[in-house]
Design an enzyme around this catalytic site. Structure first.
Site, PDB file in Angstrom:
ATOM      1  CD  GLU A 110       1.320  -5.848  10.695  1.00 24.99           C
ATOM      2  OE1 GLU A 110       1.277  -4.733  10.216  1.00 24.99           O
ATOM      3  OE2 GLU A 110       0.244  -6.249  11.317  1.00 24.99           O
ATOM      4  CG  ASP A 119     -10.756   0.152 -22.071  1.00 26.76           C
ATOM      5  OD1 ASP A 119     -11.783  -0.097 -22.299  1.00 26.76           O
ATOM      6  OD2 ASP A 119      -9.989  -0.915 -21.606  1.00 26.76           O
ATOM      7  N   PRO A 132       0.686  -0.979   0.015  1.00 25.81           N
ATOM      8  CG  PRO A 132      -0.071  -1.139   2.177  1.00 25.81           C
ATOM      9  CD  PRO A 132       0.686  -1.796   1.187  1.00 25.81           C
ATOM     10  NE  ARG A 139      -8.968  -3.630 -20.427  1.00 19.64           N
ATOM     11  CZ  ARG A 139     -10.022  -4.106 -21.087  1.00 19.64           C
ATOM     12  NH1 ARG A 139     -10.750  -5.402 -20.739  1.00 19.64           N
ATOM     13  NH2 ARG A 139     -10.801  -3.486 -22.009  1.00 19.64           N
TER      14      ARG A 139
END
Ligand code: SAM
Length: 243
Positions: free
Chosen positions: A116, A169, A89, A154
């Protein structure tokens, strides 16, 4: 395009790899996915790969030895080494610009954390490209890795039936004016009328110039309404493919 995924839970990928577009891409040898269980590089007799954090605190941390050795081993098995991506993250946030950048690599090696996360020395030694899929915390890097794979494939030539599909897109660097990344225009299919709502007349006209103009206008309008921030950015020049 080749993906090597290093994970503690390779089974999570089995359903994903055997369905739909990815399944077909694998069958057609356009994409290959190699799963590696980090536990296989554990020297511990119980195959343990995590330990308590120094300094105390909750949770467990993935030890550096099995991860670094797994990456070195997997990289060494093939002449063409992979671009190492560590899912976290705390990384650069995945968006279509980053997806296009990642798709220039022929091989990506994806490191999925758990608990963690990884001991800091994994990053210090491997210097991976740290990538986040958003400002939230998942339980593990596997869903993030699948998101990354799903977006990147893609852009692999021939994976989609029609090359234009990804070029048109939302967020793509494709057809929009002034190097803007816009949202795609509204789409309609049969029936022409549903519960009193009709398909815009122009889309039924067969006039390709008028249709293209309507779509561009619709694209701009909905981007302005929903994501005005996209109109403030202009793309930098396109990247050349990497070896
Ligand atoms: N303690 C870590 C922190 O606060 O930064 C979060 C650890 S998370 C519970 C476990 C693993 O899930 C991470 O090592 C990473 O691989 C993955 N992960 C969680 N959220 C993610 C995100 N937004 N993007 C990419 N990977 C994520």
């Amino acid at each position: 395009m080749r993906f090597d995924v290093l994970t503690l839970f390779p089974e999570i990928f089995s359903g994903y790899m055997t369905q739909s577009l990815l399944k077909l891409a694998i069958e057609r040898s356009l994409v290959s996915i190699h799963l590696h269980n980090i536990r296989d590089w554990s020297r511990d007799k119980h195959k343990c790969v995590d330990d308590r954090p120094f300094g105390g605190g909750p949770g467990m941390v993935i030890k550096p030895e099995p991860v670094v050795e797994a990456v070195e081993d997997v990289q060494g098995r093939d002449q063409q080494t992979g671009h190492v991506v560590l899912l976290t993250p705390q990384g650069r946030q995945l968006n279509q610009t980053l997806v296009e950048e990642l798709a220039t690599h022929k091989r990506l090696l994806l490191l999925c954390g758990r608990y963690e996360g990884f001991d800091q020395r994994v990053s210090d030694l491997l210097e991976p490209d740290e990538v986040s899929v958003g400002d939230f915390v998942l339980n593990g890097g596997e869903v993030a890795a699948m998101t990354l794979i799903d977006t990147v494939i893609r852009l692999v030539p021939d994976v989609l039936g029609d090359e234009n599909s990804s070029r048109l897109d939302s967020f793509s660097s494709g057809p929009y004016p002034e190097n803007k990344r816009l949202l795609e225009h509204a789409q309609y299919t049969r029936p022409r009328e549903f519960r009193g709502l009709e398909v815009p007349e122009v889309l039924l006209s067969g006039d390709h110039t008028a249709i293209a103009k309507w779509r561009e206008q619709n694209s701009l309008e909905r981007t302005r309404e929903r994501r005005g921030d996209l109109l403030e950015h202009t793309d930098s020049p396109k990247q050349e493919p990497k070896p």
